[in-house]
Design an enzyme around this catalytic site. Sequence first.
Site, short mmCIF file in Angstrom:
data_model
loop_
_atom_site.label_atom_id
_atom_site.label_comp_id
_atom_site.label_asym_id
_atom_site.label_seq_id
_atom_site.Cartn_x
_atom_site.Cartn_y
_atom_site.Cartn_z
N ASP A 31 63.08 39.97 26.57
CA ASP A 31 62.92 39.80 28.01
C ASP A 31 61.43 39.65 28.33
OD1 ASP A 31 63.45 39.66 30.71
OD2 ASP A 31 63.49 41.83 30.99
N ALA A 79 54.17 41.33 20.61
CA ALA A 79 55.57 41.07 20.29
C ALA A 79 55.75 40.23 19.05
CB ALA A 79 56.24 40.39 21.48
N SER A 81 53.01 45.28 24.57
CA SER A 81 51.59 45.19 24.24
C SER A 81 50.74 46.06 25.16
CB SER A 81 51.11 43.74 24.34
OG SER A 81 51.30 43.25 25.66
N ARG A 114 71.44 45.17 32.07
CA ARG A 114 71.23 46.45 31.36
C ARG A 114 72.57 47.13 31.08
NH1 ARG A 114 66.00 46.67 34.32
NH2 ARG A 114 66.97 47.36 36.27
N CYS A 119 62.62 34.38 32.87
CA CYS A 119 62.50 34.60 34.31
C CYS A 119 61.56 33.56 34.92
CB CYS A 119 62.00 36.01 34.61
SG CYS A 119 60.36 36.37 33.96
N PHE A 175 59.21 43.58 24.80
CA PHE A 175 58.64 43.46 26.15
C PHE A 175 59.29 44.50 27.06
CE2 PHE A 175 59.11 39.28 24.14
CZ PHE A 175 57.79 38.85 24.05
#
Length: 396
Positions: free
Chosen positions: A300, A280, A251, A212, A340, A228
Site C-alpha cells: 500500500d 521498501a 522508511s 483492512r 492511491c 508502507f
Amino acid sequence: MSYPQIHLKRGKAESLRRYHPWVFSGAIHSLPRNMEEGQLVEVFDDEGRYLATGHWQIGSIAVRVLTFRQQDITRDFWLRRIRQAYLVRQTLGLIRPDNNAYRLVHGEGDRLPGLVVDMYADTAVVQAHSVGMHLERQTIAEVLCEVTGVHNIYYKSETTLPFKADLHQQNGFLIGGAPGLETVATENGLRFNIDWLRGQKTGFFVDQRDNRSLVEHYSRGRRVLNMFCYTGGFSVYALRGDAACVHSVDSSAKAVELVNANVALNFPSDPRHEAFCEDAFKFLEHIPEGKDAYDLIILDPPAFAKHKDALRNALKGYTRLNAVAFQKIAPGGILFTFSCSQAVNKEQFRLAVFTAAAMSGRHVRILHQLHQPADHPVNIYHPEGEYLKGLVLQVE
C-alpha cells in the site's frame, strides 16, 4: 443575492448540463474584472442561460460547482449539505459505539467540492482544497458541531490550499481543542492513535477500512508482511485475524513508532509483531523465500503519481514493486496490492500488476477487485473521484 456572472464560450456548456462539477478556465468567454479568488459566481452559457453556482479560483479548474439550481449560498445551504452527508453515514452503519472513525464529507462525492471532513471520536478534521471552502471554514465548523454533536474542529489545510493564493494558512483548532484532548479513535472495535496535528492527510487513512477487514479475513495462520505500514492499520487487523506473525515496514522512523504504539494499544506485548524502519525495495529484496517466505503481503505505497506528468514513472514503480512481491511470496500466498494515485486509472494499474505477474512466470488468480469505501462516494457525474484501486491475488 446577486453573484458575479461568468459566461462560457459556445459549445462549452455541455459538461455542466451533464452535471460535471468543474468549469475549466479554457471554457470561459468572459468574467467580471477584479474578482476575488474564492468568491461565489454564477455560470451562464453563451446565450445567457443559467447553468450553475460555485466558487471561483485561479487555475485550470476555474469554478467548483456547488449547485445547479439558482439559489443563495447561506448558512442553511451548508447545514443541508452536511446534514445529508451525515445521514448517508448513518445509513451506512458507520456511526456506532465500536466505530467512530469515518469520512463525513468527501468533496464532489458529497456535492461539496474542495471540502474533506474526517471524524475521529469527538473531533472533526477539516481540509479545504479550494479558496472558497477556506473562506467558509468557520461557518462549516459551526454547522459540523450542530449536525454531529462533536466539540472539536481541527482545520488542517496548510498543505492542501492552492499555494498561489498566498493565504499564509496555519493549521489549528477552529472550535474546541482543550489540553488533554483524546486522540484515540475506534474502527470496527480496534483502537488507533490519531495524529491529526503532524500525521499524513487528516491523521489516518480511513479509506482502507473495508480492505483492512478483508486482510483480517485472510490472515489466520499466515506470515504477514505489511509494506508502507504508516499507522499499522493492516497489521493490527491481521493480528486480530490470528496471523502467525506480522512484520510492518516503513522508511519513516516516526511511522514505525506509530505502528508499534497502535499494536500495543490493541495487543500489548504481542510477540507476533515486529516493525522495521527500512526502504521498501531493499527490504523486499532481502526477505526469505521457500518455506520461510511470507504468505500474505500487503503493498500500500504512497501515491507514485500525483499528476499526469509523473504517470510513466509511476507505472514503472508499480510494476517493479509488484514484480519483487510475486518473486518472493510463498506458493499459495495472498497479495494485496494498491494504488492511491488519482492519475493512474484502474486499467493502467491492472496492466502494471499483470506485467509484474508475467515477469515472475507464476500463475496468479484475481480474488477481489478493491476500491474506496462507501463513505468516500464517487459522484456519478465526476468519475475522477474514484482514486483508490486494489487487487487481491492468489499466487501459486
